[in-house]
Design an enzyme around this catalytic site. Structure first.
Site, PDB file in Angstrom:
ATOM      1  N   HIS A   1       0.278  34.321  51.708  1.00  0.00           N
ATOM      2  CA  HIS A   1      -1.091  33.811  51.709  1.00  0.00           C
ATOM      3  C   HIS A   1      -1.493  33.518  50.261  1.00  0.00           C
ATOM      4  O   HIS A   1      -1.465  34.408  49.419  1.00  0.00           O
ATOM      5  CB  HIS A   1      -2.026  34.843  52.324  1.00  0.00           C
ATOM      6  CG  HIS A   1      -3.451  34.401  52.384  1.00  0.00           C
ATOM      7  ND1 HIS A   1      -3.843  33.342  53.164  1.00  0.00           N
ATOM      8  CD2 HIS A   1      -4.565  34.844  51.761  1.00  0.00           C
ATOM      9  CE1 HIS A   1      -5.146  33.161  53.024  1.00  0.00           C
ATOM     10  NE2 HIS A   1      -5.607  34.057  52.174  1.00  0.00           N
TER      11      HIS A   1
ATOM     12  N   ASP B   1      -7.421  34.959  57.040  1.00  0.00           N
ATOM     13  CA  ASP B   1      -8.224  35.702  56.061  1.00  0.00           C
ATOM     14  C   ASP B   1      -9.654  35.194  55.954  1.00  0.00           C
ATOM     15  O   ASP B   1     -10.307  35.401  54.943  1.00  0.00           O
ATOM     16  CB  ASP B   1      -7.531  35.618  54.683  1.00  0.00           C
ATOM     17  CG  ASP B   1      -8.142  36.572  53.676  1.00  0.00           C
ATOM     18  OD1 ASP B   1      -8.588  37.655  54.079  1.00  0.00           O
ATOM     19  OD2 ASP B   1      -8.199  36.239  52.482  1.00  0.00           O
TER      20      ASP B   1
END
Length: 1040
Positions: A266, A378
């Site tokens: 990420h 997220d």
């Protein structure tokens, strides 16, 4: 007797603690490294033949860097300050005595590094991401070059930026970054493999628990391995490894859970570092992944965000070509389908469509396929309109894990169907380990199984492994751990997999899955609806600008002539806007450097958008525009919304004076205004003896006290009072705002206990416009310690709402400013606008699920209604809101101090409005009025030519909103019209147009024609059928 005992091997003692600690010390990096196994990982060492560097404040390409003047450097030197870049030239000479050995170049510093070899990036280096060595050779051969030159590009920032004292603190501008290691080493691969074996066995022994016999089998095996292993004699290692292999090869039963491990990294497109640094983070992370894939052909890696691919494509073409090869092989897997991993709450419906449109088209063009999974692990909550938008973009699967961060309630599912406000459903999976950055450890795979809320319904789950947020990605060690757990009794099966493989299995197993209806609300981070108000305002304004440019350009295109639709310019501007919708930028949870970048991008959209709009208007209305400057006889007024509007506008008169005019403009069209029209009921403004001011316009009547508070708000036709007796609305309130940790992100429930009404008057209410077409009054307040608020309260002729034009000089710290409207309405729910629709949330706190939503988000309006009457609050750039009991609140400004110490300090201007109404908010036109507030009419000086009003589009039903009009992506002779049902009703609507349309068909959000989607062109227009909140896209082919 004694001699007989000596011949027998000793059984392992049953003292569990000493056996465990013995194995731990054998692996320790701290204790007994002179005689344990860890101390043997590296053999001989040798410094570089030469080390030199040069430093720059710019992020420069390799070709430019290697041509600079390098100065001598040494280990122990420190470099900086923060955000600088140091390029090191490293000349290496491998000792001939190391023939046959595995040789690594080891580099340790607290900055992020990239190794360049032969002018290509080959390896990212970051201590925080456990990547501190670059493998030069697996086995040094005589014919291999023993002398070589590497370059290391060192960024003076860590994986998580450079926070001063804590990760999310503002960056320390003066931080220095030390080079602590730069050397050649012999790497003992056999020691490494043995260490990984023992680490897994030790974790099994500790984590499987004393009630589990596998725990003891693992412990006794590890203990026996220590007995067998003589660290000074590598010939003893194979016997020790055989003992471990015997444990790892004992298989599971058929019912065991299967974990689908997928490499992941990420990378926040900006957060605690600026956008520019993210480009290098992508390269550092992805080159490492490609390097791993070369030696681990089974490795798969899921990678989202088309913007990041585009950055690497333009800045690192060699790396990008390698990525394309691994995409073709099925190892490097594009996921998500969006331009960036955007915020899931605040972008408009059309912005969300464009995230998918730009993302999916990029993936199709670059890799020959669109993504089948939406990937947003997220983001701070997920709009209830997302399922429909996903399905309209070819996606039926969704992965996230963020709801595991809920502060109050534990979300009840990990694998489920998510149903949006229109009834669209998508298969949704939350990795049960509640993370997107696993390290391949025993503890994580056990948590994945134990934590799974859908045991007995599905027996497969995702496991995303790799360092994330600041990049990093998977490591060889993670892969090696998981190889040992592929099918080992006592642990879940772990297989390297792909998102598609996992979701395909989940689809087959989905018959027992539950369904969650409505929004996925994150019970945390609800300060992000308000933080960094300038970014919120820039987003809303630029969404409007791009809407208007597209509408006017489409109309100019359809009217024929030489007009060129500005497709490439619009794509560039849309991509800037979409980039700023990244989930740490639009929410305001980023450092000051990022805020400055974001505001610069908004300024560019405003600048370029104004030019494009001017060109479109010139093409559309050229013969009506005033040929030269001077006194304008008339005004051309353009309306980009799909309904007729009657409003008061300001137009520039001679010598720069502004005059007001009441105008009526048809839907999606224009009119010429010449003679001023007088309203049937002019605005009356009166000052009362007590200093209060009354205003009315024939629709509503208001009374304001000297502090600008509403003491009465009446609908004139029914004389219905909106405010409870003795209550004041437009009441500002200041709250203490100190969260538990996440400063820019969180506002906590307890802030509500610190409410202080703002009552310090600086300048009492006075009349500023005496009435006629517009009445207004203004006042000023002191807010908090040193902030000031000035407001002009405006009532226009014919307007059903009262506007509050607000200016704030904001200088607070850890304070939250809201404005409150207590209303005389009783309802257990309030309604909030979301993307392409609305939803209801409770006004009470009966359950923990209710009170966890003490601060929520909305787009252009919120409303509380009882049967026959209600009150709406409209706004032009705010997102945070709440409705508790009978009080509507709009969140205006916060003042967090990290990660940006200057967040929100400065000047703010915004408008909100209050609109009492009869009947339902749908029938009263609240939705349309909120659009009107956000999309002002455009007034342009015109010639005195005669001209009939012209309308390009209208829709027969007030329930249907025409949201967007643009040129089709792949058909320059066609436009796409996007409409949605806004009332929550089933309705048939006719789309009418005066444009020369020769063909109409339904298409999806990616503009692919729907099967059997051809629409007949009838006298009344095009007939469209809607169910509640349905979004429809219509492709209209133009004829000339």
């Amino acid at each position: 007797m004694r001699s007989a005992q000596r011949g027998r091997s000793m059984a392992a003692p049953k003292h569990r603690r000493t056996a465990l600690e013995r194995v731990q010390k054998f692996l320790s990096e701290t204790y007994f490294t002179d005689c344990n196994l860890r101390g043997r990982l590296f053999g001989d060492r040798c410094p570089p033949a030469s080390l030199s560097c040069f430093q720059t404040s710019r992020r420069i390409p390799y070709d430019e860097a290697v041509g600079q003047k390098f100065s001598p450097a040494k280990v122990g030197d420190s470099f900086g300050p923060t955000w600088e870049t140091c390029w090191f030239k490293v000349e290496l000479s491998i000792p001939p005595a190391w023939a046959g050995r595995e040789v690594h170049f080891v580099w340790e510093s607290d900055g992020e590094g990239m190794v360049w070899r032969d002018a290509q990036p080959v390896q990212g280096l970051t201590k925080e991401g456990e990547k501190t060595s670059y493998i030069l050779t697996r086995s040094l051969k005589e014919m291999e070059p023993h002398s070589l030159t590497l370059y290391v590009e060192l960024a003076c920032n860590g994986l998580f930026g450079a926070g001063k004292g804590s990760m999310i603190a503002p960056p320390d501008p003066d931080r220095r970054f030390t080079l602590s290691k730069a050397e050649l080493v012999v790497f003992n691969r056999d020691v490494y493999e043995l260490l990984v074996d023992l680490e897994i066995l030790l974790d099994m022994a500790q984590l499987l628990g004393e009630e589990n016999q596998r725990s003891f089998q693992a412990l006794y095996t590890a203990n026996q391995m220590v007995n067998v292993c003589d660290v000074t004699d590598p010939s003893t290692f194979p016997a020790a490894r055989d003992l471990a292999a015997a444990i790892f090869s004992q298989r599971n039963g058929e019912s065991q859970h299967t974990i689908h491990a997928v490499g992941h990294c990420h990378i926040d497109s900006a957060w605690l570092w600026p956008y520019e640094e993210t480009i290098r983070k992508c390269a550092r992370s992805w080159v490492t992944v490609v390097h791993l894939m070369e030696s681990n052909p089974e490795l798969t890696f899921a990678c989202s965000q088309a913007q990041q691919f585009e950055w690497v494509r333009s800045c690192y073409p060699g790396l990008y070509a390698q990525i394309q090869d691994f995409v073709a092989k099925g190892q490097f897997v594009p996921v998500g389908g969006t331009w960036v991993e955007m915020d899931g709450n605040l972008p408009s419906g059309e912005s969300m469509v464009r995230q998918f449109l730009q993302g999916q088209r990029f993936f199709q063009q670059q890799f020959g396929r669109i993504c089948s999974e939406f990937w947003l692990p997220d983001t701070f909550g997920y709009s209830a309109q997302l399922p429909q938008l996903m399905r309209g973009c070819g996606i039926r699967r969704f992965l996230t894990q963020k709801l595991s961060w809920n502060l109050v309630n534990t979300f009840p599912h990990h694998t489920f169907f998510w149903e949006g406000i229109d009834g669209s459903r998508v298969l949704t999976h939350f990795p049960p380990g509640d993370s997107y950055g696993m390290h391949g450890r025993v503890e994580e795979v056990l948590k994945t199984v134990k934590n799974n809320k859908d045991k007995g319904r599905v027996n497969h789950s995702a496991f995303l492994f790799g360092f994330g947020d600041g990049g990093g990605g998977p490591t060889q060690k993670m892969l090696d751990r998981m190889k040992r757990m592929s099918d080992t009794d006592g642990l879940p099966r772990v297989q390297i997999s792909t998102p598609d493989r996992l979701f395909s299995i989940l689809e087959k197993e989905s018959s027992q899955l539950c369904t969650w209806v409505g929004e996925l609300f994150l019970e945390l981070h609800n300060g992000t609806y308000t933080t960094q108000a300038q970014i919120k305002k820039g987003n809303r304004e630029c969404e409007r600008i791009l809407h208007d440019v597209e509408v006017l350009s489409s109309l100019a295109l359809a009217r024929g002539g030489a007009f060129q639709y500005p497709a490439s310019q619009l794509q560039r501007l849309w991509r800037l806007l979409l980039l700023n919708q990244f989930h740490d930028v639009l929410p305001g949870s980023c450092i000051q450097l990022v805020v400055e970048d974001a505001l610069r991008y908004y300024a560019e959209i405003r600048r370029a958008g104004a030019g494009l709009q001017e060109e479109a208007v010139r093409s559309l209305c050229g013969d009506l525009l005033q040929p030269e400057a001077g006194s304008a006889e008339s005004t051309l007024v353009l309306n980009t919304l799909p309904w007729e509007r009657t409003e008061v506008i300001a137009r520039s008169g001679p010598a720069g004076t502004e005059t007001l005019a009441l105008v009526t403009v048809p839907s999606m069209g224009y009119a010429i205004v010449r003679e001023p029209v007088l309203p049937a009921q002019p605005v009356a403004v009166r000052r009362q003896e007590d200093g209060s001011i009354a205003m009315e316009n024939g629709v509503i009547a208001v009374c304001l006290d000297v502090m600008g508070r509403l003491t009465s708000l009446r609908l004139l036709d029914s004389q219905r009072e909106s405010l409870p007796d003795g209550c004041c609305a437009n009441q500002f309130a200041l709250f203490d705002d100190v969260p538990l940790y996440w400063d820019a992100w969180d506002v906590m429930d307890y802030h509500l206990e610190t409410r202080k009404p703002v009552t310090m008057l600086l300048k009492p209410l006075e009349i500023t416009l005496a009435g006629g077409l517009r009445g207004s009054a203004s006042f000023s307040l002191r807010v908090g310690e040193s902030s000031t608020l000035t407001q002009e309260i405006i009532l226009d002729a014919t307007s059903p709402y009262l506007r509050f034009l607000t200016q704030v000089e904001w200088k607070e710290a850890h304070k939250f400013l809201k404005v409150e409207f207590p209303v005389q309405v009783r309802s257990t729910n309030a309604t909030y606008e979301i993307q392409f629709g609305h939803l209801q949330r409770p006004t009470h706190w009966n359950t923990s699920w209710d009170w966890a939503r003490f601060e929520v988000w909305a787009h252009k309006w919120l409303d509380v209604s009882e049967h026959g009457f209600g009150v709406a609050l409209l706004n032009d750039c705010k997102y945070g809101a709440s409705a508790h009991g009978n009080v509507l609140s709009l969140s205006l400004l916060r003042a967090p101090k990290s990660p940006d110490a200057t967040a929100d300090i400065g000047h703010h201007q915004f408008t909100y409005a209050v609109m009492p109404h009869r009947g339902s908010f749908q029938d009263a036109g609240v939705i349309q009025r909120a659009y009107n507030l956000n999309f002002p009419l455009h007034a342009v000086p015109a010639s005195s030519a005669q001209c009939l009003a012209w309308s390009a589009f209208s829709v027969s039903s007030p329930a249907v909103v025409l949201e967007a009009l643009k040129q089709a992506e792949d058909r320059p002779d066609a436009v796409v019209v996007r409409l949605y049902e806004a009332h929550g009703s089933t309705v048939v609507a006719w789309l009418q147009t005066s444009l020369p349309v020769k063909e109409a068909m339904l298409c999806d959000l990616l503009e692919r024609p729907a099967a059997g989607g051809r629409l007949p062109l009838e006298q009344r227009g095009v007939r469209l059928s809607f169910t509640p909140f349905r979004v429809l896209s219509v492709l209209l082919v133009l004829g000339q």
